[in-house]
Design a protein around this motif. Structure first.
Motif, PDB file in Angstrom:
ATOM      1  N   ALA A 174       2.641  -0.370  -5.805  1.00 34.71           N
ATOM      2  CA  ALA A 174       2.256  -0.024  -7.178  1.00 34.71           C
ATOM      3  C   ALA A 174       3.250   0.957  -7.787  1.00 34.71           C
ATOM      4  O   ALA A 174       3.629   0.834  -8.967  1.00 34.71           O
ATOM      5  CB  ALA A 174       0.845   0.562  -7.194  1.00 34.71           C
ATOM      6  N   LEU A 175       3.708   1.914  -7.002  1.00 38.28           N
ATOM      7  CA  LEU A 175       4.708   2.864  -7.501  1.00 38.28           C
ATOM      8  C   LEU A 175       6.038   2.165  -7.799  1.00 38.28           C
ATOM      9  O   LEU A 175       6.703   2.481  -8.787  1.00 38.28           O
ATOM     10  CB  LEU A 175       4.907   4.009  -6.502  1.00 38.28           C
ATOM     11  N   PRO A 213      -3.745   0.345   2.390  1.00 41.56           N
ATOM     12  CA  PRO A 213      -3.768   1.134   1.156  1.00 41.56           C
ATOM     13  C   PRO A 213      -2.451   1.866   0.873  1.00 41.56           C
ATOM     14  O   PRO A 213      -2.015   1.939  -0.273  1.00 41.56           O
ATOM     15  CB  PRO A 213      -4.896   2.139   1.381  1.00 41.56           C
ATOM     16  N   THR A 214      -1.812   2.374   1.903  1.00 36.61           N
ATOM     17  CA  THR A 214      -0.563   3.105   1.685  1.00 36.61           C
ATOM     18  C   THR A 214       0.536   2.176   1.190  1.00 36.61           C
ATOM     19  O   THR A 214       1.274   2.505   0.258  1.00 36.61           O
ATOM     20  CB  THR A 214      -0.123   3.801   2.990  1.00 36.61           C
ATOM     21  N   ARG A 215       0.642   1.005   1.786  1.00 38.44           N
ATOM     22  CA  ARG A 215       1.655   0.038   1.341  1.00 38.44           C
ATOM     23  C   ARG A 215       1.343  -0.462  -0.066  1.00 38.44           C
ATOM     24  O   ARG A 215       2.256  -0.661  -0.871  1.00 38.44           O
ATOM     25  CB  ARG A 215       1.737  -1.140   2.301  1.00 38.44           C
ATOM     26  N   LEU A 216       0.068  -0.695  -0.357  1.00 35.31           N
ATOM     27  CA  LEU A 216      -0.300  -1.118  -1.712  1.00 35.31           C
ATOM     28  C   LEU A 216       0.042  -0.040  -2.737  1.00 35.31           C
ATOM     29  O   LEU A 216       0.540  -0.346  -3.827  1.00 35.31           O
ATOM     30  CB  LEU A 216      -1.795  -1.469  -1.775  1.00 35.31           C
ATOM     31  N   ALA A 217      -0.209   1.200  -2.393  1.00 33.72           N
ATOM     32  CA  ALA A 217       0.137   2.300  -3.296  1.00 33.72           C
ATOM     33  C   ALA A 217       1.651   2.361  -3.492  1.00 33.72           C
ATOM     34  O   ALA A 217       2.135   2.565  -4.623  1.00 33.72           O
ATOM     35  CB  ALA A 217      -0.388   3.624  -2.751  1.00 33.72           C
ATOM     36  N   GLY A 218       2.395   2.175  -2.429  1.00 34.12           N
ATOM     37  CA  GLY A 218       3.855   2.160  -2.534  1.00 34.12           C
ATOM     38  C   GLY A 218       4.341   1.029  -3.430  1.00 34.12           C
ATOM     39  O   GLY A 218       5.229   1.231  -4.267  1.00 34.12           O
TER      40      GLY A 218
END
Length: 120
Positions: free
Chosen positions: A106-107, A99-104
């Motif tokens: 996305a940003l 999730p953290t990498r996916l959020a990154g």
């Protein structure tokens, strides 16, 4: 058929440079040996192809930098490479993105969209 406009040609160079760079990184991951020795392990076609793609990417990037504002195009290309390498690692190498990498990612994509919007 009409030749491409300078704007279309410039963005085609951007796309080509980004794709060459991202593919080179994926090929390095596939072909790189775990250690320095034996040296024969470095004679891998994937590494040779990666080196060629990096060279092509360098030439294309130099053309792009000469034609477009560096403050726009450098972060845009770097972000695009980051996202493509991450997607390639998942699709081609079986890696996973939490999730953290996916959020990154996305940003980064949001930043690319803002840069592209500013480019007109």
């Amino acid at each position: 058929m009409k030749p491409p406009t300078p704007v279309v040609a410039n963005w085609a160079l951007v796309v080509a440079a980004v794709l060459c760079n991202a593919l080179a990184q994926l090929l390095i991951k596939r072909g790189a040996p775990a250690g320095l020795l034996p040296l024969a392990h470095w004679l891998d076609l994937r590494l040779a192809a990666a080196l060629l793609l990096y060279g092509i990417s360098f030439l294309l990037t130099a053309l792009v930098y000469a034609r477009l504002p560096l403050s726009l195009i450098s972060p845009l290309m770097a972000g695009a490479i980051f996202v493509l390498v991450s997607l390639g690692a998942v699709c081609l190498l079986g890696e996973s993105l939490g999730p953290t990498r996916l959020a990154g990612a996305a940003l980064v994509l949001a930043g690319i969209a803002l840069l592209a919007r500013d480019a007109g």
